[in-house]
Design a protein around this motif. Structure first.
Motif, PDB file in Angstrom:
ATOM      1  N   VAL A 323       0.838  -1.195   0.000  1.00 18.27           N
ATOM      2  CA  VAL A 323       0.000   0.000   0.000  1.00 18.27           C
ATOM      3  C   VAL A 323       0.872   1.243   0.000  1.00 18.27           C
ATOM      4  O   VAL A 323       1.870   1.308   0.719  1.00 18.27           O
ATOM      5  CB  VAL A 323      -0.913   0.013   1.251  1.00 18.27           C
ATOM      6  N   GLY A 324       0.534   2.195  -0.834  1.00 15.82           N
ATOM      7  CA  GLY A 324       1.277   3.443  -0.840  1.00 15.82           C
ATOM      8  C   GLY A 324       0.599   4.441  -1.743  1.00 15.82           C
ATOM      9  O   GLY A 324      -0.285   4.093  -2.520  1.00 15.82           O
ATOM     10  N   SER A 328       5.174   6.174  -4.648  1.00 18.38           N
ATOM     11  CA  SER A 328       5.814   5.473  -3.542  1.00 18.38           C
ATOM     12  C   SER A 328       6.700   4.335  -4.029  1.00 18.38           C
ATOM     13  O   SER A 328       7.475   3.777  -3.276  1.00 18.38           O
ATOM     14  CB  SER A 328       4.748   4.922  -2.593  1.00 18.38           C
ATOM     15  N   LYS A 330       5.480   1.499  -5.446  1.00 19.09           N
ATOM     16  CA  LYS A 330       4.825   0.198  -5.324  1.00 19.09           C
ATOM     17  C   LYS A 330       4.654  -0.492  -6.677  1.00 19.09           C
ATOM     18  O   LYS A 330       4.884  -1.697  -6.797  1.00 19.09           O
ATOM     19  CB  LYS A 330       3.478   0.328  -4.610  1.00 19.09           C
ATOM     20  N   LEU A 490      -6.271   1.568   1.330  1.00 18.21           N
ATOM     21  CA  LEU A 490      -6.191   0.680   2.497  1.00 18.21           C
ATOM     22  C   LEU A 490      -7.478  -0.109   2.693  1.00 18.21           C
ATOM     23  O   LEU A 490      -7.463  -1.244   3.154  1.00 18.21           O
ATOM     24  CB  LEU A 490      -5.918   1.509   3.751  1.00 18.21           C
ATOM     25  N   VAL A 502       3.422  -1.152   4.033  1.00 19.48           N
ATOM     26  CA  VAL A 502       3.150   0.239   3.678  1.00 19.48           C
ATOM     27  C   VAL A 502       4.415   0.834   3.084  1.00 19.48           C
ATOM     28  O   VAL A 502       5.490   0.749   3.679  1.00 19.48           O
ATOM     29  CB  VAL A 502       2.704   1.050   4.902  1.00 19.48           C
ATOM     30  N   ARG A 504       6.557   4.030   1.121  1.00 19.48           N
ATOM     31  CA  ARG A 504       6.600   5.478   0.917  1.00 19.48           C
ATOM     32  C   ARG A 504       7.993   5.852   0.431  1.00 19.48           C
ATOM     33  O   ARG A 504       8.994   5.451   1.041  1.00 19.48           O
ATOM     34  CB  ARG A 504       6.319   6.185   2.235  1.00 19.48           C
ATOM     35  N   ILE A 517      -1.903  -3.611  11.316  1.00 25.32           N
ATOM     36  CA  ILE A 517      -1.807  -2.328  10.617  1.00 25.32           C
ATOM     37  C   ILE A 517      -3.022  -1.467  10.924  1.00 25.32           C
ATOM     38  O   ILE A 517      -2.907  -0.264  11.161  1.00 25.32           O
ATOM     39  CB  ILE A 517      -1.685  -2.552   9.091  1.00 25.32           C
ATOM     40  N   THR A 526       1.810   5.458   8.424  1.00 21.47           N
ATOM     41  CA  THR A 526       0.684   4.522   8.376  1.00 21.47           C
ATOM     42  C   THR A 526      -0.520   5.114   9.091  1.00 21.47           C
ATOM     43  O   THR A 526      -1.647   5.037   8.618  1.00 21.47           O
ATOM     44  CB  THR A 526       1.073   3.194   9.056  1.00 21.47           C
ATOM     45  N   LEU A 529      -2.099   7.654   6.925  1.00 20.37           N
ATOM     46  CA  LEU A 529      -2.879   7.035   5.852  1.00 20.37           C
ATOM     47  C   LEU A 529      -4.240   6.571   6.370  1.00 20.37           C
ATOM     48  O   LEU A 529      -5.272   6.811   5.754  1.00 20.37           O
ATOM     49  CB  LEU A 529      -2.135   5.821   5.284  1.00 20.37           C
TER      50      LEU A 529
END
Lengths: 555, 279
Positions: A323-324, A328, A330, A490, A502, A504, A517, A526, A529
């Motif tokens: 997740v980002g 980021s 990803k 998310l 996560v 970044r 999380i 996090t 987010l």
């Protein structure tokens, strides 16, 4: 001030051109927008919500779309029959609009100052100094940093969120009474979205604005709306006070939509402890740097560390969420895993086999085991190939006989919930959700062990999202698939992932089980987010204090 | 039946262009039967006006039948146009596809090469090539192909640059398909529409280029072409304007037909339009 609504849409119908899939884009919609009220119009793609907004603004693309009936009353004026000249007077001065895509809504060759002052000049503010002062004042009101230097800046220097703030500043330049916002935060990252929503709410209260807010996201509705209107296939199916529509929806369609959103929050209830299973994909210290030359003769070099020393393990049968926000790294990480991009350093091993250096037959073997599902099902299927070819081509390349591949393709279509008749059709004959099912079937055609899914549901409507996620969850259970699930959302990750990483700025800042999380985030980013998830308090996600703005919103 | 009517109303340009070309092709094929004599031989008295003495378009100052010249010239002009366009489209597509797909250094080298050709005035280059290689139908084809491939290369490169980053191409890479399969079977079919449309327009410009060469006396002396006829009629333009005007009209007719066909093909092959029609 009179008591009636400021803007009243009465039995409005907008006709689509002949040969479209339905006769009206908007059909018999009646909707009041009160003074100082935020009205959210919610619907999935094709529901007619944007057409509605454009009709109020007098921006229908004639002659394709035209008003077929009904009225729009604004302060005693009937808008649908207003001549273009009078409309021009109205636009900007009394009704203003902001758009979804801040990246393209600003002219790239004009400075920010010129673009705001242009609006003022067009409506008769002749004096340059007053215009400049007004522009400065507006930028400051949008909480933009250093307004004086910003006036001379070109749009490319601004981030998406900053551009959207500039757009809002330009829209508010003439102190309109109504602001129409067409999905203004959809193209933005969640944290930016939260700031923009807060800003819109703030100026709405300070300037006594009425806001017509178009969105597809019930989370956003929960954060900003006073009243909610739900649209489906061009008709209004439900209208009411936000709290009531959100918590006790009456129409079955609204109930279904809200259920789809709420279900996303349940968390992966079947999250399995997988530490005992053997590691399938091992990423150690992986690095990828993008270099680009700029300036004269490429003398100035720019470097972006897209993936910076990332270590991550995916076990057999496990789904790991990545997740980002945008930028980021990803997606880059996902593409490194499937070898669409070469890595610069580190280790990337699948069942102990190094992916980075694999060539020839070994690479072909790895390709068979690691497949990918892409974000946009409209771009990921070759528009010139029939579904049958899309599904059989790759297995045939890997040595399956055409007859076997064809049989398998029909089984796959059945597996992903499509009719076998799809086999002979072209991708454009399917809806977005159906196409994504085809793309999933293609990824499964080689019986892979690991699927890298890059934002597989981000381009889909909420209710379709829920269906595709269910399909993925079901498939991974049945086929014991492992998945690297890349998403910016998310809420989506919580639905399907066993563990979440996560990311970044190219670095994994936190990794833990989905429950950890959400329940006990360790890293500040996090927490940020989680905090930015729209409608978080309505949905009751995570620990920590509820969003404070909620109290002021229902005033 | 109703569908067919609607279809033809939508694709009038395609039908009209195609029809005009079909008529031209039929006349070209019928030329040896209609005018069995060599169109370069003298068959009548000189300077006969059109419709006089049994000559449809009259004769020129040497007594050659203009109508025979037009029909026989059509074969050379069309052949030249089609063959040279085919050559330059193949060359341009090859260069553009490789440059666009591999990008980076390969792209740099190929594009500098393309620009090298583009910066030389194309007509001059064609003129020099034909003059050096001695004029014949095949050197003219070569000259036209050499000067007209760069725009195709640039177009195909641009298409490939945008298509190669599409997800369906990535999906093919992840599927393990070899590069030539990805280029030829996944990307090229998606870039075909603009290539075909440009190609149909290039046939027209090739015919014009050949006319210009012939006009300057650098045509193939053994084959009559429209450009040659215009060039030969030039000295008589005051007394007998039709000697230049009739082949000029023939070129106009052909170029118009090809342009219509190109526009029609663009509509037909555009999947977006196909989609709205189906919906």
């Amino acid at each position: 001030m009179s008591a009636g609504p400021l803007l009243n849409i009465e039995d409005l119908s907008v006709a689509l051109p002949e040969g479209a899939d339905r006769r009206f884009a908007v059909q018999g919609v009646s909707l009041p927008l009160g003074r100082r009220e935020v009205l959210c119009v919610v619907g999935e793609s094709g529901s007619g919500k944007s057409v509605l907004a454009n009709t109020v603004m007098g921006l229908l693309p004639a002659p394709a779309l035209r008003v077929a009936g009904g009225r729009i009353m604004f302060d005693g004026q009937e808008l649908t029959r207003l001549p273009e000249e009078s409309y021009r007077e109205l636009r900007g001065r009394r009704i203003s609009m902001i758009f979804q895509e801040p990246m393209t809504a600003l002219n790239p060759v004009l400075t920010i100052g010129e673009q705001i002052e242009e609006v003022l000049a067009a409506h008769g503010m002749a004096d340059r100094r007053t215009r400049r002062e007004r522009a400065l004042e507006l930028l400051a009101a949008m909480h933009l940093p250093d307004p004086p230097s910003l006036l001379g800046a070109y749009p490319f220097r601004l981030s998406g969120g900053q551009r959207q703030r500039v757009m809002i500043a330009a829209a508010l330049a003439l102190e309109p009474e109504i602001l129409i916002a067409d999905e203004p935060t959809t193209a933005l990252d969640v944290t930016t979205q939260k700031q923009i929503l807060r800003l819109i709410r703030e100026i709405q209260e300070r300037r006594r604005l009425s806001v017509l807010f178009i969105t597809h996201d019930f989370g956003v509705v929960a954060d900003i709306a006073d009243k909610v209107a739900v649209m489906q296939h061009g008709s209004l199916v439900e209208y009411g006070v936000a709290a009531k529509v959100l918590d006790a929806p009456e129409h079955p369609y609204t109930q279904r939509l809200i259920a789809a959103v709420r279900r996303l929050e349940d968390g992966a209830e079947d999250a399995r402890p997988v530490a005992a299973a053997e590691p399938l994909l091992e990423i150690k210290g992986l690095r990828k740097t993008y270099r680009s030359a700029s300036g004269f003769f490429g003398l100035r070099k720019r470097e972006v560390r897209a993936v910076d020393d990332v270590t991550l393990t995916i076990h057999q049968g496990e789904t790991v969420g990545l997740v980002g926000e945008s930028g980021s790294g990803k997606t880059t990480l996902g593409q490194l895993v499937v070898r669409l991009l070469p890595a610069d350093g580190g280790e990337l091993a699948f069942r102990g086999q190094e992916i980075r250096t694999a060539r020839g037959a070994r690479l072909l073997g790895l390709r068979k085991s690691i497949q990918m599902v892409f974000q946009d099902p409209f771009a990921s299927l070759n528009p010139r190939h029939r579904v049958g070819r899309i599904l059989t081509e790759t297995p045939i390349r890997h040595g399956v006989t055409p007859a076997q591949a064809a049989t398998r393709a029909r089984e796959l279509l059945h597996l992903v919930g499509l009719d076998v008749g799809a086999y002979d059709r072209f991708p454009h004959e399917f809806s977005g959700g159906q196409r994504q099912r085809i793309a999933i079937a293609r990824a499964l055609a080689l019986d892979p062990e690991l699927v890298v899914a890059d934002e597989p549901v981000s381009a889909l409507d909420v209710s379709v999202q829920a269906q595709v996620l269910e399909l993925l969850a079901d498939l991974r259970r049945r086929l014991n698939l492992s998945m690297l699930f890349i998403t910016h959302d998310l809420r989506v990750a919580s639905r399907i992932c066993d563990r979440i990483a996560v990311m970044r700025g190219g670095v994994i800042v936190e990794i833990g089980s989905t429950r950890q999380i959400f329940g006990d985030p360790q890293h500040e980013y996090t927490r940020g987010l989680l905090d930015s998830i729209p409608g978080r308090s309505w949905l009751g996600i995570g620990g920590g204090a509820p969003v404070a703005d909620r109290a002021t919103m229902t005033l | 039946m109703k569908d067919l009517l609607a279809w033809s109303r939508h694709h009038w340009a395609l039908l009209l262009g195609g029809g005009m070309l079909a008529v031209l092709a039929a006349l070209t094929l019928a030329a040896p039967a209609l005018y069995p004599e060599d169109p370069l031989s003298m068959v009548g008295p000189p300077d006969v006006r059109p419709f006089d003495e049994g000559f449809l378009f009259g004769t020129d100052s040497l007594g050659r039948d203009v109508a025979a010249g037009i029909l026989h010239g059509a074969r050379t002009s069309l052949l030249l146009g089609l063959v040279s366009t085919a050559c330059s489209v193949l060359l341009g597509t090859g260069v553009g596809a490789v440059a666009g797909y591999f990008a980076g250094r390969v792209d740099d080298v190929l594009m500098r090469l393309t620009e090298f050709f583009q910066t030389i005035p194309s007509f001059m280059l064609a003129l020099v090539l034909v003059a050096v290689l001695s004029p014949s139908i095949w050197t003219i084809v070569l000259a036209i192909a050499v000067v007209s491939w760069p725009p195709v290369a640039r177009l195909v490169r641009a298409e490939f640059l945008s298509l190669r980053s599409r997800d369906f191409v990535k999906a093919a890479v992840v599927g393990g398909h070899p590069t030539h399969v990805i280029i030829l079977r996944h990307i090229l079919p998606n870039a075909l529409t603009p290539i075909i449309v440009t190609g149909s327009l290039m046939v027209a410009s090739a015919i014009l280029l050949e006319s210009a060469l012939s006009f300057l006396g650098l045509g193939d002396r053994n084959n009559i072409t429209w450009g040659f006829m215009i060039g030969a009629g030039r000295s008589m333009i005051r007394q007998a304007w039709w000697l230049s005007a009739i082949p000029g009209l023939a070129i106009f007719y052909t170029v118009l037909a090809l342009n219509l066909l190109g526009q029609g093909l663009a509509d037909l092959l555009n999947p977006l339009l196909a989609r709205t029609r189906r919906a």
